[in-house]
Motif scaffolding. Sequence first.
Motif, PDB file in Angstrom:
ATOM      1  N   VAL A   1       0.850  -1.184   0.000  1.00 47.75           N
ATOM      2  CA  VAL A   1       0.000   0.000   0.000  1.00 47.75           C
ATOM      3  C   VAL A   1       0.889   1.238   0.000  1.00 47.75           C
ATOM      4  CG1 VAL A   1      -2.012  -1.011   1.145  1.00 47.75           C
ATOM      5  CG2 VAL A   1      -0.207  -0.035   2.519  1.00 47.75           C
ATOM      6  N   ARG A   2       0.374   2.324  -0.575  1.00 44.17           N
ATOM      7  CA  ARG A   2       1.070   3.607  -0.532  1.00 44.17           C
ATOM      8  C   ARG A   2       0.604   4.299   0.744  1.00 44.17           C
ATOM      9  NH1 ARG A   2       3.544   6.480  -4.444  1.00 44.17           N
ATOM     10  NH2 ARG A   2       2.620   5.144  -6.028  1.00 44.17           N
ATOM     11  N   VAL A   3       1.541   4.701   1.598  1.00 48.15           N
ATOM     12  CA  VAL A   3       1.206   5.288   2.896  1.00 48.15           C
ATOM     13  C   VAL A   3       1.519   6.779   2.880  1.00 48.15           C
ATOM     14  CG1 VAL A   3       1.606   5.190   5.373  1.00 48.15           C
ATOM     15  CG2 VAL A   3       1.719   3.104   4.032  1.00 48.15           C
ATOM     16  N   VAL A   4       0.520   7.565   3.321  1.00 45.37           N
ATOM     17  CA  VAL A   4       0.675   9.009   3.410  1.00 45.37           C
ATOM     18  C   VAL A   4       0.567   9.380   4.881  1.00 45.37           C
ATOM     19  CG1 VAL A   4      -0.280  11.241   2.722  1.00 45.37           C
ATOM     20  CG2 VAL A   4      -0.368   9.317   1.152  1.00 45.37           C
TER      21      VAL A   4
ATOM     22  N   PRO B   1       4.650  -2.739   2.776  1.00 42.38           N
ATOM     23  CA  PRO B   1       3.736  -3.870   2.983  1.00 42.38           C
ATOM     24  C   PRO B   1       2.676  -3.477   4.019  1.00 42.38           C
ATOM     25  CG  PRO B   1       6.038  -4.555   3.208  1.00 42.38           C
ATOM     26  CD  PRO B   1       6.034  -3.073   3.099  1.00 42.38           C
ATOM     27  N   LEU B   2       1.512  -4.062   3.907  1.00 41.33           N
ATOM     28  CA  LEU B   2       0.382  -3.697   4.773  1.00 41.33           C
ATOM     29  C   LEU B   2       0.722  -3.860   6.251  1.00 41.33           C
ATOM     30  CD1 LEU B   2      -2.570  -2.780   4.941  1.00 41.33           C
ATOM     31  CD2 LEU B   2      -3.240  -5.175   4.791  1.00 41.33           C
ATOM     32  N   GLU B   3       1.394  -4.946   6.624  1.00 37.01           N
ATOM     33  CA  GLU B   3       1.712  -5.200   8.041  1.00 37.01           C
ATOM     34  C   GLU B   3       2.634  -4.119   8.596  1.00 37.01           C
ATOM     35  OE1 GLU B   3       2.324  -7.604   5.592  1.00 37.01           O
ATOM     36  OE2 GLU B   3       0.374  -8.580   5.937  1.00 37.01           O
ATOM     37  N   GLU B   4       3.628  -3.726   7.789  1.00 43.73           N
ATOM     38  CA  GLU B   4       4.563  -2.684   8.238  1.00 43.73           C
ATOM     39  C   GLU B   4       3.858  -1.336   8.379  1.00 43.73           C
ATOM     40  OE1 GLU B   4       8.630  -0.569   6.676  1.00 43.73           O
ATOM     41  OE2 GLU B   4       8.287  -2.647   6.106  1.00 43.73           O
TER      42      GLU B   4
END
Length: 154
Positions: free
Chosen positions: A2-5, A15-18
């Motif tokens: 996922v792209r995280v903002v 990664p989603l878990e991180e």
Amino acid sequence: MVRVVGDEKQLGILPLEEALAQATRAGLDLVEVAPNADPPVCRMMDYGKFRYRQTKKLHSAKKSQTVTQVKEIRLRPKTEEHDLQVKVKHIKKFLDQRDKVKVTMMFRGRELSFAERGQKIMDAIKETLADSCIVDQSPKLEGRNMVMVLSPKK
């Protein structure tokens, strides 16, 4: 993936878990904002605070909106002069309250043959209120009623 903002900057594609672990460490929630993007975009935010601000924004928008009502004044062609003045005073009051006014001239029985008399009364009302209203619909005969719609000037 996922792209995280974050609050002000992009944290990149993780990664989603991180991403969940980083959000928990920061004491925030991970909220998916663009599920159709490739990769999906998630934002780290306090979701409870976000929902609270949204409801407050909605509440203030609802408070500031105005609702216009349509008030109706009914007349007959045989209405006397003083009664007409009282009706005009009511129309002025409604217009001052920012409401639209529907003026209805009702004809009963053979009164329909005096439609021009009703037209004269409607025109007199229109001239009296010319400075405080806009005529949305000019006097128009609809069946046994003559209808005129007035709205307040801005």
